[in-house]
Design an enzyme around this catalytic site. Structure first.
Site: not given
Ligand code: ADP
Ligand code: TRP
Length: 354
Positions: A143, A222, A225
């Site tokens: 980040k 990946k 958001k």
């Molecule tokens: P973001 O990266 O979009 O902010 P979060 O950190 O809120 O997503 O993730 C919420 C859940 O979704 C976590 O358990 C995370 O490991 C899973 N997750 C987020 N993005 C992915 C992805 N691209 N592939 C698989 N799992 C994901």
């Protein structure tokens, strides 16, 4: 009624389990029925990565033990600074999760900040967390590398996550691959606490579904958001169609065979939202040559749109009755809090605060 509260059998089972857990030694709790816990941040619209990486596995696991799922609004404070947006996002996540199949009768579903004991336990854990452990966290480093201006909360976030997990005596934590390291940090902190103050916490394990551990976004990285490369689960059709139609592909001509068809983002996504046969057929056509990327993206959009159709319908119904959603979260928080208070008390006693 759209959403019913926890059914009496579930409530009675949880009450008994709680009573037992309050008095049983931690090494026996480790042998108790599987307790599953996961959280998701209300930091923006949920996407295919969230759904296949965390929500679907969590929903499937709710049948297999005592599941606790929560909306991590304390966590969202590390990156979202708009109060109204946070309130709205919490309800959106609740709607999304229930529409996708989370069953509030089968699991405890709540808003993190309704259980403030998470933050007290965080402090106890913080004092045993070596700085180096947090400095090594990839999610924090990524980040910062992407230009997010870091605050102390973002740095200390894995300790709050450890408290979220340990405060429910959780055995299993379903998450996407990017969260694995945070669950390992949780284990390290729990072991250190147990060594310092005596057996207090159950040591949890991450549960990662390998086939969907890392869902790629529209740019092949990946899906996240924070990277602006998401395909949302829900939303109006036109912009979502546009997103899928603008998936980044290479510039090889249509006729050219594509021996690396399995690496194509649209094929990878189609494997998630389409039938195995359909995805295989598209992959074979791409491999053979003569199948255009435009047609492939259209096929992907259709499969994606129909995959989420029943959930979209359910979400529309739920959204007409937000009072029920609030009620589900309120009842969930009541259940969650009684467990969290008992474990927090155990930790307070162990480290001499009581
Ligand atoms: P973001 O990266 O979009 O902010 P979060 O950190 O809120 O997503 O993730 C919420 C859940 O979704 C976590 O358990 C995370 O490991 C899973 N997750 C987020 N993005 C992915 C992805 N691209 N592939 C698989 N799992 C994901
Ligand atoms: N850190 C997780 C994420 O960004 C959300 C989360 C917070 C979580 N607390 C948790 C996940 C506890 C599992 C267990 O996705």
């Amino acid at each position: 009624m759209l959403i019913r509260s926890l059914n009496p059998t579930m409530s009675a089972r949880l009450d008994l389990a709680l009573l037992w857990r309050c008095t049983a030694p931690v090494n026996l709790i480790a042998l108790a029925p599987m307790r599953i816990l996961s959280g998701i941040q209300p930091s923006g619209a949920l996407h295919l990565g969230n759904y296949f990486g965390m929500m679907r596995p969590a929903i499937d696991l709710q049948e297999q033990g005592e599941a606790y799922y929560f909306i991590a609004n304390y966590h969202s404070m590390t990156s979202l600074f708009d109060a109204n947006q946070r309130r709205k996002n919490v309800l959106d996540v609740a709607l999304d999760f229930i529409a996708c199949g989370l069953d509030p009768e089968r699991c405890v579903f709540f808003r993190q900040s309704d259980v403030p004991e998470h933050t007290e336990l965080t402090w106890m854990l913080t004092t045993l967390t070596p700085m180096g452990l947090l400095e090594r966290c990839h999610s924090y480093k990524d980040k910062v590398a992407k230009g997010l201006s870091p605050n102390h909360g973002l740095f200390a976030y894995p300790v709050l996550m450890a408290a979220d997990i340990l405060i429910y005596d959780s055995h299993v934590v379903p998450v996407g691959r990017d969260q694995k390291q945070h669950v390992e940090v949780t284990r390290d902190i729990a072991i250190k606490f147990n060594q310092t103050y005596g057996d207090t916490f159950v040591i949890p394990e991450p549960r990662i579904r390998e086939s969907t551990a890392l869902v790629a976004g529209t740019d092949g990285q990946k899906m996240s958001k924070s990277y602006g490369n998401t395909i949302e689960i829900f939303g109006p059709e036109k912009p979502l169609r546009k997103k899928i139609m603008s998936l980044v592909m290479d510039s090889r001509p249509m006729e050219e065979p594509k021996p690396d068809a399995d690496q194509n983002i649209a094929i990878q996504l189609l494997k998630l939202v389409g039938s195995t046969e359909h995805a295989q057929e598209c992959e074979d056509r791409l491999r053979a040559g003569g199948y255009g990327y435009g047609d492939l993206k259209k096929a992907l959009f259709e499969a994606y749109w129909s995959y989420f159709e029943p959930m979209r319908q359910r979400r529309e119904d739920l959204a007409k009755n937000l009072d029920h959603v609030e009620e589900v979260l309120r009842l969930g928080a009541e259940k969650a809090r009684s467990v969290a208070c008992a474990v927090n008390r155990r930790a307070r006693q162990a480290c001499g605060l009581e």
